[in-house]
Write an enzyme that holds these catalytic residues in place. Structure first.
Site, PDB file in Angstrom:
ATOM      1  N   ASP A  82     -50.402   8.536 -74.423  1.00 55.65           N
ATOM      2  CA  ASP A  82     -49.111   9.203 -74.563  1.00 55.65           C
ATOM      3  C   ASP A  82     -49.007  10.345 -73.555  1.00 55.65           C
ATOM      4  OD1 ASP A  82     -46.696  10.041 -75.503  1.00 55.65           O
ATOM      5  OD2 ASP A  82     -47.400  10.719 -77.461  1.00 55.65           O
ATOM      6  N   TYR A 126     -52.439   8.400 -83.926  1.00 60.45           N
ATOM      7  CA  TYR A 126     -51.091   7.999 -84.344  1.00 60.45           C
ATOM      8  C   TYR A 126     -51.120   6.906 -85.407  1.00 60.45           C
ATOM      9  CZ  TYR A 126     -49.467  10.529 -80.192  1.00 60.45           C
ATOM     10  OH  TYR A 126     -49.208  11.485 -79.248  1.00 60.45           O
ATOM     11  N   LYS A 151     -62.954  10.477 -74.075  1.00 61.46           N
ATOM     12  CA  LYS A 151     -63.646  11.765 -74.195  1.00 61.46           C
ATOM     13  C   LYS A 151     -64.933  11.502 -74.985  1.00 61.46           C
ATOM     14  CE  LYS A 151     -63.716  16.281 -73.727  1.00 61.46           C
ATOM     15  NZ  LYS A 151     -63.792  16.982 -72.442  1.00 61.46           N
ATOM     16  N   ASP A 208     -60.071  14.869 -69.442  1.00 59.10           N
ATOM     17  CA  ASP A 208     -59.732  16.140 -68.778  1.00 59.10           C
ATOM     18  C   ASP A 208     -59.915  16.024 -67.261  1.00 59.10           C
ATOM     19  OD1 ASP A 208     -62.336  15.763 -69.616  1.00 59.10           O
ATOM     20  OD2 ASP A 208     -62.759  17.852 -70.054  1.00 59.10           O
TER      21      ASP A 208
END
Ligand code: NAD
Length: 365
Positions: A248, A124, A191, A224
């Site tokens: 988010d 972002y 991640k 995940d």
């Protein structure tokens, strides 16, 4: 004490939920002097910019604002005013508590998670290259030369930027929050197994910062697996700290666990300025219908009271909101077992019910 606060109604359902929250804050007895600031499409029409300097000045002057959501045009038009506000005012931490209140219809009981989302960078950061752009072609060429990777020429590119500075700042914020609020554990979400450099840097930095807080447990988890674990057993989590993009997504997931967006408050916090706003957006299709749930914005008001040092008022307002939720009578459609329930209250009726609970005769019961 009189608190000067910038009041940003926002658009879509913003003005309705913000007004409902404002009414409950005014009913608390704490004194507020509101400085109204218009941003978004209305400001675009009035001032030729969605984020007028006067609004920024008001927030800088008062250091505290409460805000309704603001619509971001999809694909074209101005970029997100919400993102711009956070960047311009260096509101680097997004704090989103998600807890189950008694009476809410959700299979998940006793959830009490605080999401701490980095607010200024990651995907972002707003650095994007459009398909077929001249700069895009140069960038793609550069990347091909530097890495030998093949990239389709008709690609668009959005940069994911993670810095050590911003990672350190947000992880410290999470640990400080945990310490001040009696929290036991901070989990960094990433991640890093795939995004070795960007998320890898976030994780390494988090591990480093964690060493300075031996009194608080530290863990990390890939994003995940976090999604799966949140759905399976959310009670295992305490404070989560995440880069912007995962933050988010995960904050909406956590809102879903505790009854939906209508119950998820939030704050964007910097070193000396804070803006309090619900997690949800402007839900344009419900605008002006006196239908949506104002509780997320009211709970953002509770967070604001705590930030302003009005802890007792915050506790009182939260208790009144909890009583209205627990009774289940004066709540909006999203808190009813059947969403089509014709007895669902409107936005302003929920505010009326909370204000009623704040009255001395009601508290005495
Ligand atoms: P949204 O949160 O506005 O709405 C999604 C759905 O959630 C709604 O259709 C409704 O079913 C439900 N919902 C949301 N708020 C609710 C409430 N208070 N009570 C009951 N149900 C509620 O998400 P969206 O449709 O993706 O976004 C709409 C606009 O809001 C977009 O322009 C987006 O960019 C903007 N947005 C702004 C902010 C902000 O101002 N901070 C945050 C998120 C999204």
């Amino acid at each position: 004490m009189v608190h000067k606060v910038t009041f940003i109604p926002g658009d879509g359902i913003g003005p309705e939920v913000a007004r409902a929250a404002q009414r409950t804050l005014e009913a608390m007895g704490a004194q507020f002097q509101w400085d109204i600031a218009i941003i978004g499409s209305q400001a675009q029409d009035m001032f030729g910019t969605p984020l007028p300097e006067s609004a920024l000045e008001s927030i800088k002057r008062n250091r505290v604002a409460i805000k309704g959501p603001v619509t971001t045009p999809i694909g074209s038009g101005f970029r997100s005013v919400n993102v711009a506000l956070r960047k311009k005012l260096a509101l680097y931490a997004c704090l989103r508590p998600c807890k189950t209140y008694p009476g809410v219809h959700t299979p998940y009981k006793s959830v009490d998670i605080v999401v701490v989302r980095e607010n200024t960078e990651d995907l972002y950061c707003g650095i994007e290259f459009a398909k077929d752009g001249t700069e895009t072609a140069k960038l793609l060429e550069l990347v091909v030369q530097a890495t030998g990777e093949k990239i389709n020429k008709d690609s668009a590119v959005s940069l994911k930027v993670i810095s050590q500075t911003a990672s350190r700042r947000i992880v410290k914020f999470a640990f400080e929050y945990a310490r001040k609020n009696g929290r036991k554990k901070v989990t960094a979400i990433h991640k890093a197994n795939i995004l070795k450099f960007s998320d890898g840097l976030f994780l390494d930095t988090a591990r480093e910062v964690a060493k300075g807080y031996p009194d608080i447990e530290f863990a990390d988890m890939v994003v995940d697996a976090t999604c799966m674990q949140l759905v399976r057993r959310p009670q295992q989590f305490d404070v989560l700290v995440l880069p912007n993009f995962y933050g988010d997504l995960i904050s909406d997931l956590c809102a879903g666990l505790v009854g939906g967006l209508g119950l998820a408050p939030g704050a964007n916090i910097g070193d000396d300025i804070a803006i309090f706003e619900p997690t949800h957006g402007s839900a344009p299709r419900y605008a002006g219908k006196n239908k949506v749930n104002p509780i997320a914005t009211m709970l953002s008001g509770v967070m604001m009271l705590r930030y302003l040092g009005e802890g007792d008022s915050a506790d009182r307002l939260e208790k009144a909101i909890m009583e209205v939720i627990a009774e289940g009578k004066n709540v909006t459609y999203d808190l009813k077992l059947d969403r089509g329930d014709s007895t669902a209250a409107g936005t302003s009726q929920v505010a009326d019910a909370v204000i009623e609970k704040l009255k001395p005769e009601s508290r005495a019961k």
